[in-house]
Design an enzyme around this catalytic site. Structure first.
Site, mmCIF file in Angstrom:
data_model
loop_
_atom_site.group_PDB
_atom_site.id
_atom_site.type_symbol
_atom_site.label_atom_id
_atom_site.label_comp_id
_atom_site.label_asym_id
_atom_site.label_seq_id
_atom_site.Cartn_x
_atom_site.Cartn_y
_atom_site.Cartn_z
ATOM 1 N N ASP A 93 0.759 -1.283 -0.377
ATOM 2 C CA ASP A 93 0.242 -0.026 0.000
ATOM 3 C C ASP A 93 1.505 1.143 0.238
ATOM 4 O O ASP A 93 2.250 0.885 0.199
ATOM 5 C CB ASP A 93 -0.820 0.264 1.597
ATOM 6 N N ASP A 125 -0.564 4.737 0.893
ATOM 7 C CA ASP A 125 -0.379 6.299 1.593
ATOM 8 C C ASP A 125 -0.840 5.397 3.497
ATOM 9 O O ASP A 125 -1.377 4.363 3.666
ATOM 10 C CB ASP A 125 -1.998 6.251 1.709
#
Length: 225
Positions: free
Chosen positions: A14, A16
């Site tokens: 991922d 953020d």
């Protein structure tokens, strides 16, 4: 890269909260957006993690046009451009993957227009494979994004390690059949308990990939059948 009898042939990150420290900037954006629409920021904020902005808008204010609100949110995010530094250990972890020839990909609910510029500003490399929220019909917590990332790398999902900071992302990785490590940058260990491991920093992910045990593994490792 062996751990607990499993060999990881690729890593799916991922963005953020994992490779980029974006929580403060995103909080300012969502708070401004919420207040501008007469909403309680404390109610909206928990709906944002690991999800496409359009999906958050649909849940928070079903009567608004998600596409139009996404444009408004993108404009607010553009003003935050310098505020996305790398998370500690990100550069070293990605360098170690390059050194060992380990394939890796980005799997994010973010958009293709902003992520490359943020990585360049943070001094982080971009992988050849990048999966964005618009690339799948069903975003996190659905497993589609991680399955697509694995397919584009040519690796079975079961041989991939997912690194996630949000419960929705953890659920997506588990549902895709990947091994998942939860990173407690934005959520506590209890909220990430569906992950196979829960760690506090990216250097612990690096240790996991080397076949070792993250610091405090007996206390934070999640028992799964």
């Amino acid at each position: 890269m062996d751990r607990g009898g499993r060999r990881f042939h690729a890593v799916l990150f991922d963005v953020d909260g994992v490779l980029l420290d974006s929580a403060a900037a995103h909080r300012r954006v969502w708070d401004a957006w919420s207040l501008g629409r007469g909403l309680d920021p404390e109610t909206v904020w928990p709906l944002t993690f690991g999800r496409r902005p359009e999906d958050t808008v649909r849940d928070a204010v079903p009567h608004l046009d998600p596409s139009a609100e996404r444009h408004a949110l993108d404009a607010l995010l553009a003003a935050e451009a310098p505020a996305f530094p790398p998370n500690p250990g990100a550069a070293a972890l990605l360098a170690s993957l390059a050194a060992t020839g380990t394939p890796w990909a980005l799997v994010t609910s973010g958009d293709r227009d902003s992520v490359p510029a943020r990585f360049a500003a943070a001094g982080l490399p971009l992988p050849a494979v990048q999966v964005y929220g618009a690339d799948v019909a069903y975003a996190k917590p659905a497993p589609d994004c991680f399955r697509l990332g694995a397919a584009r790398l040519g690796v079975d999902p079961g041989a991939c390690l997912v690194v996630e900071d949000a419960p929705a992302g953890v659920r997506a990785g588990v549902a895709a059949g990947c091994a998942v490590v939860g990173l407690t940058t934005t959520h506590g260990a209890r909220e990430l308990a569906e992950a196979r491991w829960v760690v506090g920093a990216l250097d612990e992910v690096a240790e996991l990939l080397r076949g070792g045990s993250p610091r405090g593994a007996p206390a934070t490792q999640v028992s799964r059948s």
